[in-house]
Design a protein around this motif. Sequence first.
Motif, short mmCIF file in Angstrom:
data_model
loop_
_atom_site.label_atom_id
_atom_site.label_comp_id
_atom_site.label_asym_id
_atom_site.label_seq_id
_atom_site.Cartn_x
_atom_site.Cartn_y
_atom_site.Cartn_z
N LEU A 53 0.87 -1.18 0.00
CA LEU A 53 0.00 0.00 0.00
C LEU A 53 0.90 1.22 0.00
O LEU A 53 1.63 1.47 0.97
CB LEU A 53 -0.91 0.01 1.22
N SER A 54 0.89 1.97 -1.08
CA SER A 54 1.79 3.12 -1.26
C SER A 54 0.95 4.40 -1.33
O SER A 54 0.07 4.52 -2.17
CB SER A 54 2.61 2.95 -2.54
N ILE A 55 1.25 5.34 -0.43
CA ILE A 55 0.53 6.61 -0.36
C ILE A 55 1.54 7.74 -0.58
O ILE A 55 2.59 7.77 0.06
CB ILE A 55 -0.15 6.79 1.01
N LEU A 56 1.22 8.65 -1.50
CA LEU A 56 2.15 9.73 -1.83
C LEU A 56 1.43 11.06 -1.86
O LEU A 56 0.36 11.19 -2.47
CB LEU A 56 2.83 9.46 -3.17
N ALA A 57 2.02 12.05 -1.18
CA ALA A 57 1.51 13.42 -1.21
C ALA A 57 2.60 14.31 -1.81
O ALA A 57 3.77 14.22 -1.40
CB ALA A 57 1.15 13.90 0.20
N SER A 74 -1.04 17.10 -5.12
CA SER A 74 -1.66 15.82 -5.45
C SER A 74 -1.49 14.84 -4.30
O SER A 74 -0.50 14.89 -3.57
CB SER A 74 -1.06 15.23 -6.73
N VAL A 75 -2.47 13.96 -4.15
CA VAL A 75 -2.42 12.88 -3.17
C VAL A 75 -2.88 11.62 -3.90
O VAL A 75 -3.90 11.64 -4.60
CB VAL A 75 -3.34 13.14 -1.96
N GLY A 89 -6.05 1.90 -7.47
CA GLY A 89 -5.42 3.17 -7.11
C GLY A 89 -6.43 4.29 -7.13
O GLY A 89 -7.49 4.19 -7.75
N ILE A 90 -6.09 5.37 -6.46
CA ILE A 90 -6.92 6.57 -6.45
C ILE A 90 -6.01 7.78 -6.35
O ILE A 90 -4.96 7.72 -5.69
CB ILE A 90 -7.95 6.54 -5.29
N SER A 91 -6.35 8.85 -7.02
CA SER A 91 -5.53 10.06 -6.97
C SER A 91 -6.41 11.30 -7.04
O SER A 91 -7.45 11.30 -7.70
CB SER A 91 -4.50 10.08 -8.11
N THR A 104 -9.14 17.22 -10.03
CA THR A 104 -9.30 15.96 -10.73
C THR A 104 -9.30 14.80 -9.74
O THR A 104 -8.40 14.71 -8.90
CB THR A 104 -8.17 15.75 -11.76
N LEU A 105 -10.29 13.94 -9.84
CA LEU A 105 -10.36 12.73 -9.02
C LEU A 105 -10.35 11.54 -9.97
O LEU A 105 -11.17 11.45 -10.88
CB LEU A 105 -11.64 12.72 -8.18
#
Length: 312
Positions: A53-57, A74-75, A89-91, A104-105
């Motif tokens: 599980l990779s989360i990036l801000a 962006s997140v 994934g979700i951004s 943008t979602l």
Amino acid sequence: MAMRKLIKSIVIMQLLLLLHTEELFSQQDPQFTNYMYNTIVINPAYAGSRDVLSILALYRAQWVGFDGAPVTASVSAHSPLDNSNLGWGISIINDEIGPSVEQTLSADFSYKITFSNLSKLAFGFKATANLLNVDYTKLSIYDPSDPLLQNNVDNRFTPNFGAGFYWYADDYYFGVSIPNFLETKFYDDNTRSSLAKSSMDYYIMGGYVFVLSDSLQFKPAFLAKVISGSPLQTDVTANFLFFEKLTLGGAYRINGAVSALAGFQLSNAVFLGYSYDTEASNLANYNSGSHEIFLRFELFKSQAKIYSPRFF
């Protein structure tokens, strides 16, 4: 071995092209110097590729000191699904340029195939919802009597979808994607004149990891962006990873910017990165560069996943 040689050849060809390309380009979609960490926003097939599980801000302030310059935040998060070949994934992206604010979602889904040489080929699909706001009163040349500027654009919604593929192993990757298949035009309600236009973009990316020693790895990478009616935009990056902790490198965007990059693995789960761009064009006379900072947090499945020769 054949795939590794192909990826290595493509990377070298991109480096050579830098010496011969003179064309200019214009920016349409949000631009990221650290594209190799923020891949999910442009290629849905990347979803789940890190096996955690990779989360990036990420936050980017472009052309600091230039009035109305782009500011992007962006997140994103992505992960494989347990006991399957699927990834999700979700951004979320918030992009501000002058009087416009665009949100943008996106939701991403991927399916991967594992080959006998342990390389993997993933196919991805992206579904996107976009909101555009334009406040004409923020323009320095705003004229309330101008019929084209009578009504602001408020929460103009447009859907879109995209796709891509991503071929990767521990020491190389190559991908092609089209984040938005639909060409979108935004119109003024009264005049029906076009206010903004979003065209189809093609992204081609690749990288190769050279293990120079037990404590040093070298990764050249590239990202090429093709927009209909515009010159080719290419970023070439070279990063060095020291002791699987410290990343230092540089990047060049053709006729765009020269960048310095740094990152540090704060813990097994947390990576902090920063880049600074200085313009390689006349625009450098009107701004003090661009800053980009990001934080990546990952939940590892096992200790075996913590250290890997693959740092992309």
